[in-house]
Design an enzyme around this catalytic site. Structure first.
Site, PDB file in Angstrom:
ATOM      1  N   GLU A   1      -9.981 -65.659 -34.068  1.00  0.00           N
ATOM      2  CA  GLU A   1      -8.564 -65.838 -34.432  1.00  0.00           C
ATOM      3  C   GLU A   1      -8.053 -67.140 -33.847  1.00  0.00           C
ATOM      4  O   GLU A   1      -8.635 -67.665 -32.894  1.00  0.00           O
ATOM      5  CB  GLU A   1      -7.727 -64.684 -33.845  1.00  0.00           C
ATOM      6  CG  GLU A   1      -8.054 -63.344 -34.455  1.00  0.00           C
ATOM      7  CD  GLU A   1      -7.573 -62.174 -33.595  1.00  0.00           C
ATOM      8  OE1 GLU A   1      -6.812 -62.403 -32.633  1.00  0.00           O
ATOM      9  OE2 GLU A   1      -7.978 -61.042 -33.892  1.00  0.00           O
TER      10      GLU A   1
ATOM     11  N   LYS B   1      -5.507 -69.303 -31.589  1.00  0.00           N
ATOM     12  CA  LYS B   1      -4.779 -69.003 -30.353  1.00  0.00           C
ATOM     13  C   LYS B   1      -3.394 -69.641 -30.467  1.00  0.00           C
ATOM     14  O   LYS B   1      -3.227 -70.859 -30.323  1.00  0.00           O
ATOM     15  CB  LYS B   1      -5.537 -69.554 -29.141  1.00  0.00           C
ATOM     16  CG  LYS B   1      -4.919 -69.127 -27.824  1.00  0.00           C
ATOM     17  CD  LYS B   1      -5.862 -69.458 -26.670  1.00  0.00           C
ATOM     18  CE  LYS B   1      -5.396 -68.863 -25.363  1.00  0.00           C
ATOM     19  NZ  LYS B   1      -4.069 -69.278 -24.954  1.00  0.00           N
TER      20      LYS B   1
ATOM     21  N   ASP C   1       0.290 -70.836 -29.811  1.00  0.00           N
ATOM     22  CA  ASP C   1       0.865 -71.401 -28.601  1.00  0.00           C
ATOM     23  C   ASP C   1       2.351 -71.060 -28.545  1.00  0.00           C
ATOM     24  O   ASP C   1       3.204 -71.850 -28.919  1.00  0.00           O
ATOM     25  CB  ASP C   1       0.652 -72.924 -28.617  1.00  0.00           C
ATOM     26  CG  ASP C   1       0.818 -73.511 -27.242  1.00  0.00           C
ATOM     27  OD1 ASP C   1       0.964 -72.740 -26.278  1.00  0.00           O
ATOM     28  OD2 ASP C   1       0.795 -74.753 -27.133  1.00  0.00           O
TER      29      ASP C   1
ATOM     30  N   LYS D   1     -10.571 -73.521 -25.659  1.00  0.00           N
ATOM     31  CA  LYS D   1      -9.378 -74.380 -25.660  1.00  0.00           C
ATOM     32  C   LYS D   1      -9.700 -75.738 -26.264  1.00  0.00           C
ATOM     33  O   LYS D   1     -10.678 -76.385 -25.870  1.00  0.00           O
ATOM     34  CB  LYS D   1      -8.905 -74.600 -24.227  1.00  0.00           C
ATOM     35  CG  LYS D   1      -8.399 -73.335 -23.559  1.00  0.00           C
ATOM     36  CD  LYS D   1      -6.957 -73.096 -23.868  1.00  0.00           C
ATOM     37  CE  LYS D   1      -6.171 -73.312 -22.626  1.00  0.00           C
ATOM     38  NZ  LYS D   1      -4.836 -72.880 -22.597  1.00  0.00           N
TER      39      LYS D   1
ATOM     40  N   CYS E   1      29.779-102.500 -23.584  1.00  0.00           N
ATOM     41  CA  CYS E   1      28.365-102.545 -23.985  1.00  0.00           C
ATOM     42  C   CYS E   1      28.249-101.927 -25.391  1.00  0.00           C
ATOM     43  O   CYS E   1      28.563-100.743 -25.568  1.00  0.00           O
ATOM     44  CB  CYS E   1      27.545-101.768 -22.961  1.00  0.00           C
ATOM     45  SG  CYS E   1      25.799-101.741 -23.321  1.00  0.00           S
TER      46      CYS E   1
ATOM     47  N   CYS F   1      23.399 -98.477 -17.541  1.00  0.00           N
ATOM     48  CA  CYS F   1      24.260 -99.649 -17.631  1.00  0.00           C
ATOM     49  C   CYS F   1      25.689 -99.185 -17.352  1.00  0.00           C
ATOM     50  O   CYS F   1      26.210 -98.332 -18.056  1.00  0.00           O
ATOM     51  CB  CYS F   1      24.153-100.255 -19.032  1.00  0.00           C
ATOM     52  SG  CYS F   1      25.483-101.427 -19.365  1.00  0.00           S
TER      53      CYS F   1
ATOM     54  N   TYR G   1      -1.686 -59.678 -33.132  1.00  0.00           N
ATOM     55  CA  TYR G   1      -3.143 -59.817 -33.087  1.00  0.00           C
ATOM     56  C   TYR G   1      -3.873 -58.764 -32.265  1.00  0.00           C
ATOM     57  O   TYR G   1      -5.059 -58.884 -32.023  1.00  0.00           O
ATOM     58  CB  TYR G   1      -3.535 -61.206 -32.580  1.00  0.00           C
ATOM     59  CG  TYR G   1      -2.789 -61.675 -31.342  1.00  0.00           C
ATOM     60  CD1 TYR G   1      -2.892 -61.005 -30.129  1.00  0.00           C
ATOM     61  CD2 TYR G   1      -1.981 -62.810 -31.398  1.00  0.00           C
ATOM     62  CE1 TYR G   1      -2.219 -61.431 -29.007  1.00  0.00           C
ATOM     63  CE2 TYR G   1      -1.293 -63.248 -30.274  1.00  0.00           C
ATOM     64  CZ  TYR G   1      -1.414 -62.557 -29.083  1.00  0.00           C
ATOM     65  OH  TYR G   1      -0.741 -62.979 -27.980  1.00  0.00           O
TER      66      TYR G   1
ATOM     67  N   CYS H   1      21.072-105.029 -18.345  1.00  0.00           N
ATOM     68  CA  CYS H   1      21.146-104.310 -19.614  1.00  0.00           C
ATOM     69  C   CYS H   1      20.676-105.208 -20.759  1.00  0.00           C
ATOM     70  O   CYS H   1      21.155-106.341 -20.887  1.00  0.00           O
ATOM     71  CB  CYS H   1      22.584-103.856 -19.852  1.00  0.00           C
ATOM     72  SG  CYS H   1      22.802-103.106 -21.466  1.00  0.00           S
TER      73      CYS H   1
ATOM     74  N   CYS I   1      24.005-105.901 -23.040  1.00  0.00           N
ATOM     75  CA  CYS I   1      25.217-106.616 -22.613  1.00  0.00           C
ATOM     76  C   CYS I   1      25.003-107.445 -21.350  1.00  0.00           C
ATOM     77  O   CYS I   1      25.916-108.142 -20.908  1.00  0.00           O
ATOM     78  CB  CYS I   1      26.366-105.631 -22.401  1.00  0.00           C
ATOM     79  SG  CYS I   1      26.159-104.630 -20.923  1.00  0.00           S
TER      80      CYS I   1
HETATM   81  S1  IVH Z   1      -5.617 -61.464 -27.495  1.00  0.00           S
HETATM   82  C1  IVH Z   1      -6.509 -59.326 -23.397  1.00  0.00           C
HETATM   83  N1  IVH Z   1      -5.310 -63.080 -29.459  1.00  0.00           N
HETATM   84  O1  IVH Z   1      -3.228 -66.096 -25.231  1.00  0.00           O
HETATM   85  C2  IVH Z   1      -6.080 -60.511 -24.113  1.00  0.00           C
HETATM   86  N2  IVH Z   1      -4.194 -63.591 -27.409  1.00  0.00           N
HETATM   87  O2  IVH Z   1      -4.525 -66.486 -22.564  1.00  0.00           O
HETATM   88  C3  IVH Z   1      -5.335 -60.145 -25.312  1.00  0.00           C
HETATM   89  N3  IVH Z   1      -2.798 -65.613 -27.518  1.00  0.00           N
HETATM   90  O3  IVH Z   1      -1.447 -63.775 -23.326  1.00  0.00           O
HETATM   91  C4  IVH Z   1      -4.835 -61.329 -25.991  1.00  0.00           C
HETATM   92  N4  IVH Z   1      -3.224 -66.102 -29.608  1.00  0.00           N
HETATM   93  O4  IVH Z   1      -0.269 -64.785 -25.338  1.00  0.00           O
HETATM   94  C5  IVH Z   1      -5.003 -62.824 -28.185  1.00  0.00           C
HETATM   95  N5  IVH Z   1      -5.082 -64.424 -31.337  1.00  0.00           N
HETATM   96  C6  IVH Z   1      -4.792 -64.153 -30.070  1.00  0.00           C
HETATM   97  C7  IVH Z   1      -3.911 -64.980 -29.327  1.00  0.00           C
HETATM   98  C8  IVH Z   1      -3.654 -64.671 -27.987  1.00  0.00           C
HETATM   99  C9  IVH Z   1      -2.548 -66.449 -28.526  1.00  0.00           C
HETATM  100  C10 IVH Z   1      -2.227 -65.742 -26.163  1.00  0.00           C
HETATM  101  C11 IVH Z   1      -1.614 -64.474 -25.613  1.00  0.00           C
HETATM  102  C12 IVH Z   1      -2.322 -64.199 -24.330  1.00  0.00           C
HETATM  103  C13 IVH Z   1      -2.904 -65.523 -24.000  1.00  0.00           C
HETATM  104  C14 IVH Z   1      -4.153 -65.313 -23.174  1.00  0.00           C
END
Ligand code: IVH
Length: 666
Positions: A112, A114, A116, A311, A429, A423, A224, A405, A408
């Site tokens: 999946e 991740k 942010d 990551k 200005c 300034c 998720y 500045c 001016c």
């Molecule tokens: S599963 C036991 N799936 O990443 C872990 N986490 O570093 C269950 N996150 O706290 C998390 N996308 O906020 C999972 N597809 C994904 C995710 C995901 C983002 C975040 C989540 C978690 C952090 C872990």
């Protein structure tokens, strides 16, 4: 009759839930926004008239309500763990080996994105949202249910299906790029600091103690992870498919992989493709798909052994520093900007990078023509993260922050304890003058929308407007001869200027553009002092006594009023008829003594702050949540059905704004 109304309410809820899902989850709207709003308004009207049919899961809850109490803490049934990280192919393959060794058999991986943002745990009971809790310390988090209900893609009531009686589903609340850009633009307009990235904006939004403000942020949520003592099946991937049919927004970018090679291909694909997503991701999550295998692997204290994240590296590029230029803002703050040899980074050509202030230039020890590393993390504007000093030519010129500045020529000032240079020539200005006027006319200030930046530029060039005072000296004779000024626009400008005289004091105060006085600070000051006269006389101590006002702001306010030219400007604007007093005067009495009053919903005559002031000025106590001690619920327009129901349950009299005024007229 009431039966027919009950039926209509139920039908409206069903229809609205359906369209909500079409729009926010499936992105396939079937009706126009206008028609949707009409249905929603009808539901709100009916629910308000018939509080006996109130329901905490009605789609009308999506508009939020304006007085959340402090967040309650809730203990997670299943702790919220974090994930171990990997940063390269080898570490990923090591994870695969560990898993297979422990399982002593093969496994499938669900991959999946991740997301942010900020994680959330939603609990459902009998198909209804029970509560939404933040991660907190992993053991317990904040109950942010009211705020989360405003996220349209989160179902309050599930589609019919074979879901467990009780379950939790976890996911990530995030702000899509478009909503993030819009939010930051608005914040800049109101003098608030923009958020550095969508993640901060999302987590900040969830903590707001006013869900109607959260509703405006347009947060979204991908889910998720399904957790229950009665999971429907043994495959995590298939379980999420089921969640989708119950109404949850489950990401489509998932993949069930048969081998670690396939996982690696998925990672490589998204490492480049992520640039085309309308939201931020910072990696990939790899999960053993079988729940029984997950249980076999178990968890460490911090993270599961059955999942790991990969990551992505923040993207970097090397380029050359060509020059540093300096921008002067409306309050005189000077911001250095690095001009770079154009370079391709994360799919866009980067020509500039922010340097923020002199300290950053010093820390990087920047020299002209340096080869620099630029990085684009979660932030929109790339930053310089390193310098290749070994490539520097011998006599390279060190970058020294300018002393005067660039606009001016005034000598720049740097206050003790502040990172920024500014300034001090706020009077002549040019970018400061124009900036102040543009701020004054802006939407959240005086809202003179027939004037825009270009028109102000034109007026300034023509010598017509050199301060905000000059705006009120404009007339037909001065405007008509200007190029591109038609009769109609002249009329609009003059009418809008006239209308601006009705703008309330707090916004006029914000419009003055006092350094560090943004929209919220202006509101607090207006509320605390009630008039410009009182504010002008306020001592440093009196100022710092006000909510959210620290020494820096207090000093800036004192400094503003110590300048005779500012006082002259205020006097002139006062003569023109602008509001320099809060509309509600504290007409003190004991009429509400001993009464606890809660106001909710939109009132005709009073803002939220004003009604509080009036209640308190008459000896009453303005409270924000209903309890047995509450004397009256003052109900305005669009009041939340929850509040009404609670008041009725506790036998608390509900009064209208008219009733309230009558109480004061005694
Ligand atoms: S599963 C036991 N799936 O990443 C872990 N986490 O570093 C269950 N996150 O706290 C998390 N996308 O906020 C999972 N597809 C994904 C995710 C995901 C983002 C975040 C989540 C978690 C952090 C872990």
């Amino acid at each position: 009759m009431t039966n027919a109304i009950k039926k209509e309410i139920e039908e409206l809820r069903q229809v609205l839930n359906h369209h909500n899902h079409q729009y926010y989850v499936l992105s396939q709207p079937e009706i126009s926004d206008y028609d949707y709003d009409q249905l929603m308004n009808r539901l709100i009207v009916l629910e308000k008239a018939h509080p006996e049919f109130a329901d905490a899961h009605s789609p009308s809850q999506r508009v939020g309500n304006d007085s959340n109490s402090d967040f309650k803490q809730i203990t997670h049934k299943y702790p919220m763990l974090s994930l171990g990280n990997t940063y390269n192919e080898q570490e990923l393959r090591d994870f695969d080996k560990r898993v297979k060794k422990e399982l002593n058999q093969d496994c499938q991986y669900a991959c999946e994105l991740k997301y942010d943002g900020t994680s959330i745990s939603l609990s459902y009971q009998n198909g209804k949202l029970l509560h939404a809790v933040t991660r907190g310390d992993g053991e317990k988090g904040d109950d942010v249910s009211q705020n989360v209900k405003t996220i349209r893609s989160i179902p309050l009531v599930l589609n019919p299906g074979s879901y467990p009686e009780r379950f939790e589903i976890r996911g990530e609340i995030f702000l899509p790029h478009k909503a993030f850009e819009k939010l930051n633009k608005e914040r800049e307009e109101t003098g608030e600091n923009p958020f550095a990235n969508p993640r901060n904006a999302a987590s900040g939004s969830l903590k707001i103690q006013n869900s109607s403000l959260v509703a405006k942020r347009r947060l979204d949520c991908f889910l998720y992870n399904l957790l229950s003592d009665q999971l429907p099946g043994d495959s995590h991937y298939q379980n999420l498919n089921l969640c989708k049919s119950w109404g949850f927004k489950i990401p489509s970018e998932r993949k069930l992989c048969q081998s670690i090679d396939e996982v690696w291909d998925y990672i490589m694909y998204w490492d480049t493709e992520r640039r085309n997503l309308p939201f931020d991701i910072d990696g990939i999550v790899i999960k053993v798909d079988s729940i029984s295998q997950q249980n076999q692997l178990g968890n460490t204290a911090k993270s599961p052994r059955w999942a790991i994240s990969y990551k992505f590296k923040a993207e970097q590029a090397e380029t050359r520093l060509l020059s540093v230029s300096y921008q002067v803002g409306r309050t005189g703050t000077v911001t250095p900007v690095a001009n770079l040899e154009p370079v391709l980074l994360a799919g866009t050509t980067v020509k500039r990078a922010s340097l923020h202030n002199a300290d950053i230039i010093d820390t990087l020890d920047l020299h002209l023509n340096d080869v620099v590393q630029v990085e684009k993390g979660g932030e929109i504007i790339p930053k310089i993260v390193g310098v290749k000093t070994e490539l520097r030519k011998n006599k390279a010129e060190k970058i020294l922050f300018i002393e005067n500045c660039p606009e001016c020529g005034s000598r720049l000032v740097r206050n003790v304890g502040e990172a920024a240079h500014y300034c001090p020539n706020s009077k002549t200005c040019p970018p400061q003058i124009k900036g102040k006027i543009i701020h004054f006319i802006s939407r959240k200030a005086m809202n003179i929308d027939s004037l825009g930046e270009e028109t102000i530029e034109l007026f300034y060039q023509q010598g017509l407007v050199k301060s905000v005072a000059d705006l009120y000296k404009l007339n037909r004779e001065k405007l008509m001869p200007l190029e591109r000024m038609a009769e109609k626009s002249v009329k609009n400008i003059l009418t809008n200027l006239e209308l601006s005289k009705n703008v309330p004091f707090e916004r006029v105060l914000f419009a003055l553009g006092i350094r560090h006085v943004g929209a919220t600070v202006a509101k607090n000051l207006a509320k605390a002092f009630g008039s410009i006269q009182k504010l002008r006389e306020a001592s440093l101590e009196a100022l710092t006594d006000v909510e959210e006002i620290g020494e820096k702001i207090a000093e800036s306010v004192r400094e503003y009023f110590s300048d005779p030219e500012n006082l002259e400007l205020i006097e002139f604007l006062q003569q023109q008829g602008l509001n320099f007093e809060a509309s509600v005067k504290a007409a003190e009495s004991d009429l509400l003594k001993g009464l606890q009053i809660i106001a909710s919903g939109k009132l005709q005559k009073y803002s939220r702050e004003e009604i509080k002031q009036v209640i308190e000025a008459h000896g009453g106590k303005a409270v924000s949540s209903i309890s047995k001690q509450t004397s009256y619920l003052l109900a305005g327009e669009n009041i939340g059905p929850n509040k009404l129901k609670k008041a009725l349950d506790l036998g608390i009299p509900v009064i209208s704004e008219e009733d309230f005024d009558k109480m004061l007229a005694r």
